[in-house]
Design a protein around this motif. Structure first.
Motif, PDB file in Angstrom:
ATOM      1  N   ARG A   1       2.415  13.643 -10.373  1.00  0.00           N
ATOM      2  CA  ARG A   1       3.306  14.774 -10.586  1.00  0.00           C
ATOM      3  C   ARG A   1       3.836  14.784 -12.023  1.00  0.00           C
ATOM      4  O   ARG A   1       3.883  15.828 -12.676  1.00  0.00           O
ATOM      5  CB  ARG A   1       4.471  14.700  -9.594  1.00  0.00           C
ATOM      6  N   LEU A   2       4.212  13.621 -12.529  1.00  0.00           N
ATOM      7  CA  LEU A   2       4.718  13.544 -13.899  1.00  0.00           C
ATOM      8  C   LEU A   2       3.637  13.837 -14.923  1.00  0.00           C
ATOM      9  O   LEU A   2       3.895  14.482 -15.949  1.00  0.00           O
ATOM     10  CB  LEU A   2       5.329  12.164 -14.149  1.00  0.00           C
TER      11      LEU A   2
ATOM     12  N   SER B   1       3.120   5.967  -2.883  1.00  0.00           N
ATOM     13  CA  SER B   1       4.252   6.806  -3.271  1.00  0.00           C
ATOM     14  C   SER B   1       4.436   6.828  -4.788  1.00  0.00           C
ATOM     15  O   SER B   1       4.722   7.875  -5.363  1.00  0.00           O
ATOM     16  CB  SER B   1       5.535   6.347  -2.584  1.00  0.00           C
ATOM     17  N   SER B   2       4.243   5.706  -5.445  1.00  0.00           N
ATOM     18  CA  SER B   2       4.398   5.696  -6.900  1.00  0.00           C
ATOM     19  C   SER B   2       3.261   6.439  -7.588  1.00  0.00           C
ATOM     20  O   SER B   2       3.465   7.066  -8.622  1.00  0.00           O
ATOM     21  CB  SER B   2       4.499   4.268  -7.423  1.00  0.00           C
ATOM     22  N   SER B   3       2.058   6.396  -7.021  1.00  0.00           N
ATOM     23  CA  SER B   3       0.953   7.140  -7.630  1.00  0.00           C
ATOM     24  C   SER B   3       1.165   8.640  -7.469  1.00  0.00           C
ATOM     25  O   SER B   3       0.818   9.409  -8.374  1.00  0.00           O
ATOM     26  CB  SER B   3      -0.380   6.715  -7.034  1.00  0.00           C
ATOM     27  N   MET B   4       1.742   9.074  -6.364  1.00  0.00           N
ATOM     28  CA  MET B   4       2.047  10.492  -6.195  1.00  0.00           C
ATOM     29  C   MET B   4       3.059  10.939  -7.245  1.00  0.00           C
ATOM     30  O   MET B   4       2.917  12.005  -7.852  1.00  0.00           O
ATOM     31  CB  MET B   4       2.574  10.773  -4.793  1.00  0.00           C
TER      32      MET B   4
ATOM     33  N   ILE C   1       0.838  -1.206   0.000  1.00  0.00           N
ATOM     34  CA  ILE C   1       0.000   0.000   0.000  1.00  0.00           C
ATOM     35  C   ILE C   1       0.869   1.250   0.000  1.00  0.00           C
ATOM     36  O   ILE C   1       0.598   2.207  -0.747  1.00  0.00           O
ATOM     37  CB  ILE C   1      -0.971  -0.018   1.195  1.00  0.00           C
ATOM     38  N   LEU C   2       1.914   1.275   0.804  1.00  0.00           N
ATOM     39  CA  LEU C   2       2.806   2.441   0.833  1.00  0.00           C
ATOM     40  C   LEU C   2       3.533   2.625  -0.496  1.00  0.00           C
ATOM     41  O   LEU C   2       3.699   3.753  -0.973  1.00  0.00           O
ATOM     42  CB  LEU C   2       3.811   2.308   1.975  1.00  0.00           C
TER      43      LEU C   2
END
Length: 106
Positions: free
Chosen positions: A71-72, A64-67, A59-60
């Motif tokens: 951003r990209l 973090s990868s979705s954030m 989940i973490l």
């Protein structure tokens, strides 16, 4: 054709990890209590604690990868908008130079 092969490979990998997790849970049935500084957990098996830790890690990692992905994507949208503006400016300058050349010829 490639899509069904991808699904079959994903299903096989998923079944493999499910089998490994089941085997791990059967082999590690000891009940333990985690004693943290301010909190003491209920008695659960080692395998359950490991599965919970793995799930929290997944989940973490997804969060973090979705954030990073958001951003990209925002950056790409901004650059695409800038590209469109620059292309319209170039087109306007080309039209202006053509009209001045035509005016000079006459």
């Amino acid at each position: 054709m490639l899509k069904w092969l991808k699904r079959v490979v994903l299903l096989v990998v998923l079944a493999f990890f499910l089998f490994i997790g089941l085997f791990f849970a059967i082999r590690n049935g000891q009940v333990i209590t985690l004693d943290l500084v301010l909190w003491q957990s209920p008695e659960l098996s080692v395998a359950l604690y490991m599965i919970i830790a793995f799930a929290v890690g997944v989940i973490l990692a997804l969060a973090s990868s979705s954030m990073l992905l958001f951003r990209l994507e925002r950056r790409a949208r901004k650059q695409n908008k800038q590209l469109v503006n620059l292309q319209t400016e170039i087109d306007n300058l080309r039209k202006a130079s053509l009209s001045t050349e035509l005016a000079e010829r006459e």
